[in-house]
Design an enzyme around this catalytic site. Sequence first.
Site, short mmCIF file in Angstrom:
data_model
loop_
_atom_site.label_atom_id
_atom_site.label_comp_id
_atom_site.label_asym_id
_atom_site.label_seq_id
_atom_site.Cartn_x
_atom_site.Cartn_y
_atom_site.Cartn_z
N GLU A 91 5.58 -10.10 -13.51
CA GLU A 91 4.02 -10.71 -12.81
C GLU A 91 2.70 -10.71 -14.48
O GLU A 91 1.78 -11.53 -13.80
CB GLU A 91 2.83 -8.86 -12.57
CG GLU A 91 1.48 -9.01 -12.49
CD GLU A 91 1.58 -7.20 -11.48
OE1 GLU A 91 0.92 -7.63 -10.55
OE2 GLU A 91 2.15 -6.97 -11.54
N GLN B 183 1.19 -7.82 -1.64
CA GLN B 183 2.38 -6.97 -2.88
C GLN B 183 1.85 -5.64 -2.11
O GLN B 183 1.02 -4.64 -2.37
CB GLN B 183 1.32 -6.87 -4.64
CG GLN B 183 2.58 -6.24 -4.91
CD GLN B 183 2.75 -6.85 -6.15
OE1 GLN B 183 1.63 -7.11 -7.30
NE2 GLN B 183 3.06 -5.86 -6.87
#
Length: 403
Positions: A253, A131
């Site tokens: 997330e 990420q």
Amino acid sequence: MDLTYSETDQAFRAEVRAWLEEHLSGDFAALRGLGGAGRDHEALEERLAWNRHLAAYGWTCLGWPEEHGGRGLSLLQQVIFHEEYARADAPARVNHLGEELLGPTLIAFGTPEQQRRFLPRIVAVEELWAQGYSEPGAGSDLANVQTKARLVGDPGAQHWVVDGQKVWTSNAHFSQWCFVIARTEPGSERHHGLSFLLVPLDQDGVDVRPIEQLTGGSEFNEVFFTGATTDADLVVGEPGRGWGVAMGLLGLERGVSTLGQVVAFGRELDALVALARENGAIDDPLLRDRLADATVGLSAMRAHALRGLAAVTGGDDSSAGGGAASIFKLAWARWHKRLGELAMDVAGPSGLVARGDGSTYDLDPWQRLYLFSRADSIYGGSDEVQRTILAERVLGLPREARG
């Protein structure tokens, strides 16, 4: 949401439990409990093999639609899987960012070509993802991203060139790809002019430098892009409008997989109670009261998360479900940090001493819990950011003044 389990759900739980008991055996039996928070360096190749074993038996991407390689399971069944996975003390998986974050983002925002190219490899755990959000000057303030990308080349043969630095880049040291937020419109500010790019890491223009943590692991990395390239069609959503894609991913997330965390937290709490009984700390009424409070808080946290996340779907931003994801992040981060503090008080003076030869040290589980949990209120979106989301996007309060 109805929080009771149907007969079908109970049968599914029994199926998951039996499969894990059968397959976490032989060479895989030694992986139990490995790779958790602050211990990502443990048995990486062996855990990758375990992840691919899960994939071979259809235990990855459970909530994805069947047409994209998933099993289309209900929210409650996904929760059951993650709970049983944690109860079995199965090893931490290495494909979380692809399976839980990028994959659902591509399903919500990606082109059919992007979905065909990447989703099957995520399901099979053939490609791993990192990420690329935070930067030295844009950690919690993601809209301050300065990494730049420009589209170069003749029409029909264009590609993106990426220059900049990312930090706290989870799993970049063993991943093949990174999803990167970059500024693609010169002169743009804040959340305008950003694009969501898919960038291969195995190229000369990418330098990955692991950051060693207090706990001994190196889960996070600095990543330097210097003329790194990626194909022109590997932008998710419209160029310059990547903020919405980035926010949709952040909503994921703190999704259903985090409920498995609650079970893992419960295992830590049970072990801490056992330690308190063993060393006599349980006889201290203040410590006993804090242990009881932690038990009640854990149950309340799980119930709230289930109700809230039932209102959130793939692609929703952090305000969905009344800010359910942000509330859950605030709740578990605060709870877990307090558990780390409680662990040090239960351990007593022994918690202050680390084993080692002077040049290196080895932490026990309680020391590692305490040190790693210090970051719980920062990573994955700081407490301040979560409160701002709730204030501005959910409660409609005036926006914070920004310079």
